[in-house]
Design a protein around this motif. Structure first.
Motif: not given
Length: 215
Positions: A2, A17-18, A21, A25-26
């Motif tokens: 996380r 973030a992309r 992801t 991963e979160t």
């Protein structure tokens, strides 16, 4: 894993973030200001935070301050700091608590996506990752000291790779030598620097880096 992201540049924040992801991963929070970052770390139960040094409102060192505060509240909370330029004082401040779970990378390194994700995972696992340019700066600052001067070129190379967070197997692969040879180089490094081995790779790296950046 996380992840909390604190980055004021919207495009980079979205890109981070992309990437994470896409690697499974979160991303539990992606924010653009220091107050939002502080709240996200406190409330998200994240495993690691990726933090820009300079964030709103004043764009000085808010991100770094949030990071150090988070580690004060939760000793060893994993933080990977991203910076536009090499700022050794910030690296020193992060390392000062003597705990692992720390990274300091230049933003340009994000372009190497696999290496960046690897760095995030190393930090989340309690390891230490420092940008090669930061390590080079530290080595240069102490390059004239007698103890550093005693290191061979290969030992300096091993030291630099250790500071980048590479395990012995990774160093051996990079240099094209055996792990046994790497272990020998590391033992020589610690002997020449007067550092005691304690069986903990992360603490050894931190000890070396703290030694190298001391006045």
């Amino acid at each position: 894993m996380r992840v909390v992201i604190g980055e004021d540049q919207a495009l980079l924040r979205d890109g981070l973030a992309r990437i994470l992801t896409a690697y499974g991963e979160t991303v539990v929070a992606a924010v653009g200001t220091a107050p939002e970052l502080r709240e996200a770390i406190a409330s998200s139960e994240a495993d690691v935070a990726i933090v820009d040094v300079r964030m709103p409102p004043s764009f000085t060192d808010e991100g770094l301050r949030v990071a150090t505060q988070a580690r004060s509240r939760v000793p060893g909370f994993p933080i990977l700091v991203l910076s536009q330029h090499v700022e050794v004082l910030y690296a020193r401040e992060l390392l000062s608590d003597g705990r692992g779970g720390l990274g300091y990378l230049l933003k340009d390194r994000v372009a190497d996506v696999a290496r960046f994700v690897e760095a995030v995972r190393i930090v989340a696992g309690g390891g230490t990752v420092l940008d090669p340019d930061v390590v080079a700066d530290l080595l240069t600052r102490r390059g004239r000291e007698e103890s550093i001067a005693r290191l061979t070129p290969r030992e300096r190379e091993v030291l630099r790779l250790m500071a980048e967070g590479r395990a012995n197997a990774g160093i051996a692969s990079r240099l094209g030598v055996t792990e046994k040879a790497v272990n020998k180089h590391i033992n020589n490094i610690f002997g020449k620097l007067g550092l005691v081995q304690d069986g903990d790779d992360n603490r050894r790296v931190l000890a070396v880096l703290n030694y190298l950046e001391s006045p």
